[in-house]
Design an enzyme around this catalytic site. Structure first.
Site, PDB file in Angstrom:
ATOM      1  N   GLN A  23       0.834  -1.197   0.000  1.00 39.36           N
ATOM      2  CA  GLN A  23       0.000   0.000   0.000  1.00 39.36           C
ATOM      3  C   GLN A  23       0.877   1.259   0.000  1.00 39.36           C
ATOM      4  O   GLN A  23       1.886   1.327   0.698  1.00 39.36           O
ATOM      5  CB  GLN A  23      -0.908  -0.003   1.244  1.00 39.36           C
ATOM      6  CG  GLN A  23      -1.953  -1.113   1.249  1.00 39.36           C
ATOM      7  CD  GLN A  23      -3.100  -0.828   0.278  1.00 39.36           C
ATOM      8  OE1 GLN A  23      -3.330   0.310  -0.112  1.00 39.36           O
ATOM      9  NE2 GLN A  23      -3.809  -1.877  -0.102  1.00 39.36           N
ATOM     10  N   TYR A  54      -7.237 -11.521  -4.129  1.00 42.21           N
ATOM     11  CA  TYR A  54      -6.406 -10.386  -4.566  1.00 42.21           C
ATOM     12  C   TYR A  54      -5.518  -9.998  -3.376  1.00 42.21           C
ATOM     13  O   TYR A  54      -5.520  -8.853  -2.921  1.00 42.21           O
ATOM     14  CB  TYR A  54      -7.276  -9.212  -5.025  1.00 42.21           C
ATOM     15  CG  TYR A  54      -8.334  -9.586  -6.036  1.00 42.21           C
ATOM     16  CD1 TYR A  54      -8.042  -9.610  -7.406  1.00 42.21           C
ATOM     17  CD2 TYR A  54      -9.625  -9.931  -5.629  1.00 42.21           C
ATOM     18  CE1 TYR A  54      -9.025  -9.955  -8.335  1.00 42.21           C
ATOM     19  CE2 TYR A  54     -10.608 -10.278  -6.542  1.00 42.21           C
ATOM     20  CZ  TYR A  54     -10.303 -10.283  -7.891  1.00 42.21           C
ATOM     21  OH  TYR A  54     -11.275 -10.621  -8.808  1.00 42.21           O
ATOM     22  N   GLU A  78      -3.688 -14.746  -5.267  1.00 40.79           N
ATOM     23  CA  GLU A  78      -3.051 -13.542  -5.806  1.00 40.79           C
ATOM     24  C   GLU A  78      -2.465 -13.869  -7.191  1.00 40.79           C
ATOM     25  O   GLU A  78      -1.914 -14.942  -7.399  1.00 40.79           O
ATOM     26  CB  GLU A  78      -1.952 -13.069  -4.836  1.00 40.79           C
ATOM     27  CG  GLU A  78      -0.928 -12.119  -5.406  1.00 40.79           C
ATOM     28  CD  GLU A  78      -1.506 -10.810  -5.970  1.00 40.79           C
ATOM     29  OE1 GLU A  78      -2.481 -10.278  -5.408  1.00 40.79           O
ATOM     30  OE2 GLU A  78      -0.977 -10.353  -7.001  1.00 40.79           O
ATOM     31  N   ASP A 130      -9.980  -7.653  -2.324  1.00 40.88           N
ATOM     32  CA  ASP A 130      -9.379  -6.330  -2.523  1.00 40.88           C
ATOM     33  C   ASP A 130      -8.924  -6.229  -3.972  1.00 40.88           C
ATOM     34  O   ASP A 130      -7.716  -6.216  -4.270  1.00 40.88           O
ATOM     35  CB  ASP A 130      -8.189  -6.183  -1.547  1.00 40.88           C
ATOM     36  CG  ASP A 130      -7.538  -4.815  -1.617  1.00 40.88           C
ATOM     37  OD1 ASP A 130      -8.042  -3.919  -2.327  1.00 40.88           O
ATOM     38  OD2 ASP A 130      -6.501  -4.638  -0.939  1.00 40.88           O
ATOM     39  N   CYS A 157     -10.712   0.353  -4.190  1.00 41.10           N
ATOM     40  CA  CYS A 157     -10.020   1.604  -4.502  1.00 41.10           C
ATOM     41  C   CYS A 157     -10.759   2.380  -5.589  1.00 41.10           C
ATOM     42  O   CYS A 157     -10.314   3.455  -5.981  1.00 41.10           O
ATOM     43  CB  CYS A 157      -8.569   1.342  -4.899  1.00 41.10           C
ATOM     44  SG  CYS A 157      -8.379   0.138  -6.205  1.00 41.10           S
TER      45      CYS A 157
HETATM   46  C1  LIG Z   1      -5.373  -3.433  -4.694  1.00 41.99           C
HETATM   47  S1  LIG Z   1      -4.145  -4.715  -4.709  1.00 41.99           S
HETATM   48  C2  LIG Z   1      -4.424  -5.436  -3.114  1.00 41.99           C
HETATM   49  C3  LIG Z   1      -3.286  -6.229  -2.542  1.00 41.99           C
HETATM   50  C4  LIG Z   1      -3.375  -6.542  -1.038  1.00 41.99           C
HETATM   51  N1  LIG Z   1      -4.706  -6.920  -0.604  1.00 41.99           N
HETATM   52  C5  LIG Z   1      -2.880  -5.366  -0.210  1.00 41.99           C
HETATM   53  O1  LIG Z   1      -3.686  -4.571   0.271  1.00 41.99           O
HETATM   54  O2  LIG Z   1      -1.646  -5.235  -0.067  1.00 41.99           O
HETATM   55  C6  LIG Z   1      -4.838  -5.846  -5.854  1.00 41.99           C
HETATM   56  C7  LIG Z   1      -4.022  -7.098  -6.079  1.00 41.99           C
HETATM   57  O3  LIG Z   1      -4.744  -7.932  -6.977  1.00 41.99           O
HETATM   58  C8  LIG Z   1      -3.832  -8.579  -7.858  1.00 41.99           C
HETATM   59  N2  LIG Z   1      -4.636  -8.956  -9.024  1.00 41.99           N
HETATM   60  C9  LIG Z   1      -5.099  -8.164 -10.023  1.00 41.99           C
HETATM   61  N3  LIG Z   1      -5.902  -8.855 -10.850  1.00 41.99           N
HETATM   62  C10 LIG Z   1      -5.950 -10.134 -10.358  1.00 41.99           C
HETATM   63  C11 LIG Z   1      -6.623 -11.324 -10.754  1.00 41.99           C
HETATM   64  N4  LIG Z   1      -7.444 -11.352 -11.828  1.00 41.99           N
HETATM   65  N5  LIG Z   1      -6.455 -12.439 -10.035  1.00 41.99           N
HETATM   66  C12 LIG Z   1      -5.633 -12.438  -8.932  1.00 41.99           C
HETATM   67  N6  LIG Z   1      -4.984 -11.326  -8.495  1.00 41.99           N
HETATM   68  C13 LIG Z   1      -5.132 -10.196  -9.203  1.00 41.99           C
HETATM   69  C14 LIG Z   1      -2.727  -7.578  -8.072  1.00 41.99           C
HETATM   70  O4  LIG Z   1      -1.513  -8.234  -8.417  1.00 41.99           O
HETATM   71  C15 LIG Z   1      -2.648  -6.899  -6.699  1.00 41.99           C
HETATM   72  O5  LIG Z   1      -1.695  -7.528  -5.876  1.00 41.99           O
END
Ligand SMILES: C[S@@+](CC[C@H](N)C(=O)[O-])C[C@H]1O[C@@H](n2cnc3c(N)ncnc32)[C@H](O)[C@@H]1O
Length: 201
Positions: A23, A54, A78, A130, A157
């Site tokens: 973050q 995620y 993830e 998330d 977000c």
């Molecule tokens: C907003 S970040 C949240 C990460 C974690 N929850 C944090 O707060 O540190 C969204 C995450 O989703 C992953 N992501 C994006 N699209 C995805 C998908 N289709 N399947 C799995 N992960 C995904 C990205 O790599 C990223 O790490």
């Protein structure tokens, strides 16, 4: 590098690669972990099955693992192999946590297909998700609803994507029961929201 997160009277250490996802706002990790745990407060997670979708480097996975305890099951998904590698370094001593690398919809489909075997998944008590700005979308919302969790905590977000997904959850029997917003991107129009969706009936 090591990132330390303190919330709800506990402290968690995360190993995060210098160029890995974390973050941006320095107060965001503790604030969001606190908000997610607040949203699940009052539900006994001891021994529960909880999903963290995620999951990034495991910001929520680690506190959820401690909330369920070793008799629980935490399924963390993830898409970035680098982030999953970081999560593995922080969570290696918690064998009740499963770290899955891949797109959320693919991993949930595979876990559902494996129902009946020990690695399969047919039910969750709670789900934290998330997603990126695009949101989770219909397929993932339906996959989550199929697991019939009592509570879904959605960290968002993008308010527009959250609104779309809340409507999809409503069609699956989930009501929006709490919503908090945080100014984690000051001087921009962006904000972070934590929504709680509760299963009807
Ligand atoms: C907003 S970040 C949240 C990460 C974690 N929850 C944090 O707060 O540190 C969204 C995450 O989703 C992953 N992501 C994006 N699209 C995805 C998908 N289709 N399947 C799995 N992960 C995904 C990205 O790599 C990223 O790490």
């Amino acid at each position: 590098m090591t990132e330390t997160v303190a919330a709800h009277g506990s402290t968690w250490s995360h190993r995060v690669a210098a160029d890995g996802f974390w973050q941006v706002h320095r107060e965001a990790p503790a604030l969001l972990v606190g908000a997610v745990l607040d949203a699940l407060a009052g539900r006994s997670l001891d021994g529960a099955t909880v999903l963290d979708l995620y999951a990034g480097a495991g910001l929520f996975t680690l506190p959820l693992a401690d909330a369920t305890g070793p008799t629980g099951r935490v399924v963390s998904v993830e898409g970035s192999p680098r982030a999953v590698k970081d999560a593995r370094r922080s969570l290696h001593d918690r064998p009740h946590v499963e770290l899955h690398a891949g797109p959320v919809d693919h991993v949930l489909a595979a876990l559902r297909a494996a129902a009946g075997s020990s690695g399969g998944l047919t039910h969750a008590d709670a789900v934290v998700l998330d997603p990126p700005r695009v949101g989770a979308g219909r397929v993932v919302v339906e996959q989550v609803a199929h697991l019939a969790p009592q509570a879904v905590v959605y960290v968002a977000c993008d308010p527009a994507a959250l609104a779309r997904d809340v409507a999809l959850f409503a069609a699956q029997g989930y009501d929006l029961t709490a919503l908090r917003a945080f100014d984690l991107f000051p001087m921009t129009h962006h904000l972070e929201a934590v929504a709680t969706l509760t299963r009807r009936g």
